[in-house]
Design a protein around this motif. Structure first.
Motif, PDB file in Angstrom:
ATOM      1  N   MET A   1       8.921  -4.257 -11.107  1.00 35.68           N
ATOM      2  CA  MET A   1       8.333  -3.267 -10.216  1.00 35.68           C
ATOM      3  C   MET A   1       6.984  -2.828 -10.793  1.00 35.68           C
ATOM      4  O   MET A   1       6.844  -2.647 -11.990  1.00 35.68           O
ATOM      5  CB  MET A   1       9.288  -2.077 -10.078  1.00 35.68           C
ATOM      6  N   GLU A   2       6.026  -2.645  -9.915  1.00 41.45           N
ATOM      7  CA  GLU A   2       4.677  -2.302 -10.356  1.00 41.45           C
ATOM      8  C   GLU A   2       4.559  -0.841 -10.802  1.00 41.45           C
ATOM      9  O   GLU A   2       5.407  -0.015 -10.502  1.00 41.45           O
ATOM     10  CB  GLU A   2       3.699  -2.525  -9.195  1.00 41.45           C
ATOM     11  N   ALA A   3       3.473  -0.554 -11.476  1.00 43.51           N
ATOM     12  CA  ALA A   3       3.176   0.802 -11.904  1.00 43.51           C
ATOM     13  C   ALA A   3       2.827   1.653 -10.679  1.00 43.51           C
ATOM     14  O   ALA A   3       2.391   1.132  -9.650  1.00 43.51           O
ATOM     15  CB  ALA A   3       2.023   0.799 -12.888  1.00 43.51           C
ATOM     16  N   GLU A   4       3.001   2.948 -10.809  1.00 40.50           N
ATOM     17  CA  GLU A   4       2.711   3.860  -9.694  1.00 40.50           C
ATOM     18  C   GLU A   4       1.267   3.744  -9.222  1.00 40.50           C
ATOM     19  O   GLU A   4       0.999   3.775  -8.025  1.00 40.50           O
ATOM     20  CB  GLU A   4       3.031   5.302 -10.092  1.00 40.50           C
ATOM     21  N   SER A   5       0.342   3.592 -10.149  1.00 42.43           N
ATOM     22  CA  SER A   5      -1.069   3.490  -9.744  1.00 42.43           C
ATOM     23  C   SER A   5      -1.321   2.237  -8.923  1.00 42.43           C
ATOM     24  O   SER A   5      -2.075   2.273  -7.947  1.00 42.43           O
ATOM     25  CB  SER A   5      -1.984   3.530 -10.965  1.00 42.43           C
ATOM     26  N   GLU A   6      -0.691   1.122  -9.281  1.00 43.20           N
ATOM     27  CA  GLU A   6      -0.846  -0.112  -8.516  1.00 43.20           C
ATOM     28  C   GLU A   6      -0.207   0.034  -7.133  1.00 43.20           C
ATOM     29  O   GLU A   6      -0.764  -0.419  -6.130  1.00 43.20           O
ATOM     30  CB  GLU A   6      -0.231  -1.296  -9.268  1.00 43.20           C
ATOM     31  N   LEU A   7       0.943   0.674  -7.067  1.00 42.18           N
ATOM     32  CA  LEU A   7       1.589   0.915  -5.767  1.00 42.18           C
ATOM     33  C   LEU A   7       0.713   1.805  -4.892  1.00 42.18           C
ATOM     34  O   LEU A   7       0.544   1.532  -3.700  1.00 42.18           O
ATOM     35  CB  LEU A   7       2.972   1.545  -5.964  1.00 42.18           C
ATOM     36  N   ASN A   8       0.142   2.841  -5.479  1.00 39.55           N
ATOM     37  CA  ASN A   8      -0.766   3.714  -4.726  1.00 39.55           C
ATOM     38  C   ASN A   8      -1.974   2.942  -4.207  1.00 39.55           C
ATOM     39  O   ASN A   8      -2.405   3.144  -3.073  1.00 39.55           O
ATOM     40  CB  ASN A   8      -1.214   4.900  -5.579  1.00 39.55           C
ATOM     41  N   ASN A   9      -2.524   2.062  -5.026  1.00 36.84           N
ATOM     42  CA  ASN A   9      -3.661   1.244  -4.600  1.00 36.84           C
ATOM     43  C   ASN A   9      -3.286   0.327  -3.442  1.00 36.84           C
ATOM     44  O   ASN A   9      -4.055   0.159  -2.499  1.00 36.84           O
ATOM     45  CB  ASN A   9      -4.205   0.421  -5.774  1.00 36.84           C
ATOM     46  N   GLN A  10      -2.115  -0.275  -3.531  1.00 36.84           N
ATOM     47  CA  GLN A  10      -1.665  -1.159  -2.454  1.00 36.84           C
ATOM     48  C   GLN A  10      -1.401  -0.375  -1.166  1.00 36.84           C
ATOM     49  O   GLN A  10      -1.728  -0.842  -0.076  1.00 36.84           O
ATOM     50  CB  GLN A  10      -0.413  -1.919  -2.876  1.00 36.84           C
ATOM     51  N   ILE A  11      -0.810   0.806  -1.301  1.00 34.10           N
ATOM     52  CA  ILE A  11      -0.564   1.660  -0.134  1.00 34.10           C
ATOM     53  C   ILE A  11      -1.889   2.019   0.523  1.00 34.10           C
ATOM     54  O   ILE A  11      -2.034   1.943   1.746  1.00 34.10           O
ATOM     55  CB  ILE A  11       0.233   2.924  -0.533  1.00 34.10           C
ATOM     56  N   LEU A  12      -2.868   2.395  -0.277  1.00 34.69           N
ATOM     57  CA  LEU A  12      -4.181   2.737   0.253  1.00 34.69           C
ATOM     58  C   LEU A  12      -4.811   1.539   0.964  1.00 34.69           C
ATOM     59  O   LEU A  12      -5.357   1.670   2.061  1.00 34.69           O
ATOM     60  CB  LEU A  12      -5.091   3.230  -0.872  1.00 34.69           C
ATOM     61  N   LYS A  13      -4.717   0.375   0.353  1.00 38.50           N
ATOM     62  CA  LYS A  13      -5.287  -0.841   0.928  1.00 38.50           C
ATOM     63  C   LYS A  13      -4.668  -1.158   2.294  1.00 38.50           C
ATOM     64  O   LYS A  13      -5.377  -1.429   3.263  1.00 38.50           O
ATOM     65  CB  LYS A  13      -5.070  -2.008  -0.034  1.00 38.50           C
ATOM     66  N   VAL A  14      -3.349  -1.110   2.380  1.00 38.57           N
ATOM     67  CA  VAL A  14      -2.666  -1.422   3.646  1.00 38.57           C
ATOM     68  C   VAL A  14      -2.963  -0.346   4.681  1.00 38.57           C
ATOM     69  O   VAL A  14      -3.243  -0.654   5.844  1.00 38.57           O
ATOM     70  CB  VAL A  14      -1.142  -1.580   3.435  1.00 38.57           C
ATOM     71  N   THR A  15      -2.954   0.907   4.275  1.00 39.76           N
ATOM     72  CA  THR A  15      -3.248   2.004   5.205  1.00 39.76           C
ATOM     73  C   THR A  15      -4.660   1.896   5.765  1.00 39.76           C
ATOM     74  O   THR A  15      -4.875   2.047   6.966  1.00 39.76           O
ATOM     75  CB  THR A  15      -3.053   3.365   4.509  1.00 39.76           C
ATOM     76  N   MET A  16      -5.614   1.610   4.900  1.00 34.41           N
ATOM     77  CA  MET A  16      -7.000   1.462   5.352  1.00 34.41           C
ATOM     78  C   MET A  16      -7.157   0.248   6.269  1.00 34.41           C
ATOM     79  O   MET A  16      -7.899   0.302   7.247  1.00 34.41           O
ATOM     80  CB  MET A  16      -7.949   1.357   4.158  1.00 34.41           C
TER      81      MET A  16
END
Length: 74
Positions: free
Chosen positions: A1-16
């Motif tokens: 499982m990825e780090a929280e910061s990487e998950l946040n980055n991916q969430i931001l990328k998909v949301t944008m």
């Protein structure tokens, strides 16, 4: 499982991506149960972030076959 910061980055990328290229899907972002927690001070951890990311990708996955989105590169 990825780090929280990487998950946040991916969430931001998909949301944008959804908001920029597929604004018709934006209404689903507000309706997702993960964005409206049932408790006052929800704990944000890797499990919750991963579930949210997966739900965002699921929206695109259901939309993709009819609209030519390559979700593998997200």
């Amino acid at each position: 499982m990825e780090a929280e910061s990487e998950l946040n980055n991916q969430i931001l990328k998909v949301t944008m991506l959804i908001r920029k290229d597929y604004p018709e899907l934006s209404k689903y972002l507000l309706e997702m149960p993960e964005t409206i927690p049932g408790i006052e001070n929800p704990e944000m951890n890797k499990k919750v972030l991963n579930e949210y990311l997966n739900s965002l990708k699921e929206i695109l996955d259901k939309y993709a076959p009819n609209h030519g989105i390559d979700i593998l590169n997200i």
